[in-house]
Design a protein around this motif. Sequence first.
Motif, mmCIF file in Angstrom:
data_model
loop_
_atom_site.group_PDB
_atom_site.id
_atom_site.type_symbol
_atom_site.label_atom_id
_atom_site.label_comp_id
_atom_site.label_asym_id
_atom_site.label_seq_id
_atom_site.Cartn_x
_atom_site.Cartn_y
_atom_site.Cartn_z
ATOM 1 N N PHE A 115 -20.732 95.437 0.604
ATOM 2 C CA PHE A 115 -21.046 95.772 1.995
ATOM 3 C C PHE A 115 -20.186 94.997 2.990
ATOM 4 C CE2 PHE A 115 -25.107 96.677 -0.247
ATOM 5 C CZ PHE A 115 -25.203 98.033 0.053
ATOM 6 N N ALA A 116 -19.096 94.394 2.521
ATOM 7 C CA ALA A 116 -18.271 93.572 3.407
ATOM 8 C C ALA A 116 -17.710 94.378 4.579
ATOM 9 C CB ALA A 116 -17.130 92.921 2.615
ATOM 10 N N GLY A 117 -17.540 95.684 4.399
ATOM 11 C CA GLY A 117 -16.998 96.503 5.481
ATOM 12 C C GLY A 117 -17.850 96.514 6.733
ATOM 13 N N LEU A 118 -19.134 96.157 6.608
ATOM 14 C CA LEU A 118 -20.003 96.097 7.782
ATOM 15 C C LEU A 118 -19.737 94.848 8.616
ATOM 16 C CD1 LEU A 118 -23.374 97.249 6.165
ATOM 17 C CD2 LEU A 118 -21.910 98.557 7.695
ATOM 18 N N TRP A 119 -19.021 93.878 8.047
ATOM 19 C CA TRP A 119 -18.709 92.635 8.756
ATOM 20 C C TRP A 119 -17.195 92.392 8.698
ATOM 21 C CZ3 TRP A 119 -23.094 93.314 5.827
ATOM 22 C CH2 TRP A 119 -24.311 93.129 6.500
ATOM 23 N N PRO A 120 -16.403 93.231 9.355
ATOM 24 C CA PRO A 120 -14.942 93.099 9.269
ATOM 25 C C PRO A 120 -14.484 91.759 9.844
ATOM 26 C CG PRO A 120 -15.569 94.585 11.050
ATOM 27 C CD PRO A 120 -16.821 94.293 10.282
ATOM 28 N N GLY A 121 -13.468 91.201 9.218
ATOM 29 C CA GLY A 121 -12.933 89.933 9.690
ATOM 30 C C GLY A 121 -13.545 88.721 9.020
ATOM 31 N N PHE A 122 -14.590 88.916 8.215
ATOM 32 C CA PHE A 122 -15.219 87.802 7.524
ATOM 33 C C PHE A 122 -14.926 87.881 6.032
ATOM 34 C CE2 PHE A 122 -17.621 88.105 11.401
ATOM 35 C CZ PHE A 122 -17.892 86.785 11.729
#
Length: 872
Positions: free
Chosen positions: A395-402
């Motif tokens: 689910f990293a795509g929900l928090w771009p840049g992290f």
Amino acid sequence: MKAIRRLTVRPHLPDPLRPLSDLARNLRWSWHPETRDLFQSVDPGRWAESGRDPVRLLGTVPPARLAELAEDRRFLRRLTAVADDLDHYLTGDRWYQGRPGRLPAAVAYFSPEFGITAALPQYSGGLGILAGDHLKAASDLGVPLVGVGLLYRHGYFRQSLSRDGWQQEHYPVLDPHELPLAPLKEADGTPAHVALALPGGRELRARVWLARVGRVPLLLLDSDVEENDPGERGVTDRLYGGGSEHRLLQEMLLGIGGVRAVRTYCRLTGHAAPEVFHTNEGHAGFLGLERIAELCDEGLEFGSALEAVRAGTVFTTHTPVPAGIDRFDRELVARHFGPGSELPRIDVERVLRLGMETYPGGEPNLFNMAVMGLRLAQRANGVSLLHGGVSRQMFAGLWPGFDAEEVPITSVTNGVHAPTWVAPEVFRLGARQIGVQRAEDALSVGGSDRWDSVADIPDQEIWELRRTLRGQLVEEVRERLRASWRQRGAGTAELGWIDDVLDPDVLTIGFARRVPSYKRLTLMLRDRDRLTQLLLHSERPIQIVVAGKAHPADDGGKRLVQELVRFADDARVRHRIVFLPDYGMAMAQKLYTGCDIWLNNPLRPLEACGTSGMKAALNGCLNLSVLDGWWDEWYQPDFGWAIPTADGAGTDPDRRDAIEAAALYDLLEQRITPRFYERGASGLPDRWIEMVRRTLSLLGPKVLAGRMVREYVERLYAPAAEAHRAMDPDAARSLAEWKSRVRAAWQGVSVDHVETSAATASAELGTSLALRVRVDLGDLVPEDVEVQAVSGRVDSEDRITDASKVPLKPVGGPDLEGRWLYEGPLALDRTGPFGYTVRVLPAHRLLASGAETGLVAVPSDELVQAAGLLMR
């Protein structure tokens, strides 16, 4: 002749026996041996015929027997003692009531399935059993939980086999009046209902049934009511059945209808209103929309209501693969929300934005229930340490840049409800060591890291216990196998061989679970000659008991079942390997206790947790598993064996299966069977018994559902309740306005300059560097952000690993160009390649994490190259 109508005729209990009704209607009997023993003594034969279901039992006992028991003083004394024990259990203070601080007044726990007992078949597999264990453990701990689910009139399905081994599905109709349920009623005695609006002016109504799970009420919604049209009556027909719209309606009823059912229950009973809502997997995600609508009706606008709802919501994801998540076509969801449908006061575009996959790699026309669950919850978790990491990546795509490790999804490793799954013989052995009450507390509440008293149990007693349980499993297997063959069309004369199936002195391996392809039911068949040699070894044979259901629509899974059944039907090996159809809780309780080895060989890392091996371990069974789920977290050579994996990116699936199957055979041949059959000076398998002892003493306390629920309370429920209380309407409006302002201004935030006191590319351990950063905050002010120095070792690609984050402090006001200067020390606390960077995050006291907004500003590539930010 066939009846034209079916009625449930309830028994009339004599006054002295009235407490039996209360005992039967509270599902605590499913994990309380004294209550089950009491019901068995009513009529042992009918107890067995009823499937050990007290409600069914009481419906079949003749009036003459009831009259006899009403005069039996010994029975009445036992009845009084058991009834008093239940009353004390329901009303006395428990772990939760003794905790310091202000804990949630109530928690609502939503799940699409609940596995409480075989007498209430509302589960398909691990998700439901986990939910049932969660409720039971919450009851034991005194956690004020309210469970919410659906009542499926056909449950999941009953499984049998055709003559050639093909899975057959059967859907018996469940009559709620014959289940341990009671209708929730309004003050005037009429059944309580909830209703959902459907497109075209239609309505979906559902009745609310109440199950008592110890101290925990479980509300089950049932759409099979006369007020509904035939299509709507069938919404709660089957668990995980039907097409997309059918599933969407089930999930709307579970989430939206479930919140309405909770409100109705609290209104009718005076139960405290939940401060925390826990969504067990994405199926119930629509509960957040209903709560937003409630707040909008109270005067909040959507954004403020969203923040208030998020603060008190916990979301648990159980799947490690996108394919395991329910996703719906955008147009289908849009049709069921908005004007003329459900929640018309919320703009349908706002509803859609919550679930759309608006991130790289997502499918923008699909509405993702897990994505909605994450966007509607301030706190989220996976179900094992490894699965938490997998979820952060997924689910990293929900928090771009992290970086993935900073994605705000933590983990709480699942546990199992020991009083349900521990054999009575195992409990009695423990009770002899430390007393009944301490043994009950150890299994239900937990809290210690070790069960040291296991060390005092003599080897002989442990070995006799294991042989007793193995012998019980052998008898159970023969009985079930005979029934299965009769269903397959075999006559009694053909089945004499079943009397010799399995041997109570042979090493017994269990494998039982659902049958999706990733669990690899047939990996053990990879080299059939080698498996046959293991089964028929003259000195060190093994025997295997297999069970599992394939999804009705999964022909691939059914082919795997058939492949294994055909192998097990071979006359050469059928006394050593069996497949038992209709895997469920009643069968599982015998399998977990009677096996010596619990086998698990999924494709790593596709097992989110996997709790069957935990239940086996609590009975002294050793695990043989791929390092996945909970086993990856807690495996030690003391507890069992790890099957090596070949999960490199360059290994094709067929070769991977071949490598891992060979490793499985090697472990069985070279390490496991010799240890089981070797005898020490005492004539016992000393080394095996020591592994059993260490499994019980060191692994036992870890795998408890009591430990799991305590973690949920302390790490998720309590913080969520605190956030919920802080998020009053004014705070919610303030936070929503702040987020809107920050998002609008964020493109103006940048890191303009970074400098450090380091003159060279190396430095001594323990020294500090002075770091100075100039940032442009655009229309924001320092109170809106946190400027951080992020440092740690760097890998070969200059990525910072095991990062430390230190906030920097603003120095003075903005310069003539409106930029702000931040300063702070950078401690060089690690040797080797070391790197640092800086970043700007939004900061607000009501955020649960710095990543919550998904916004971050970092130095540009040009600035990084100019600054020389690496030290070696």
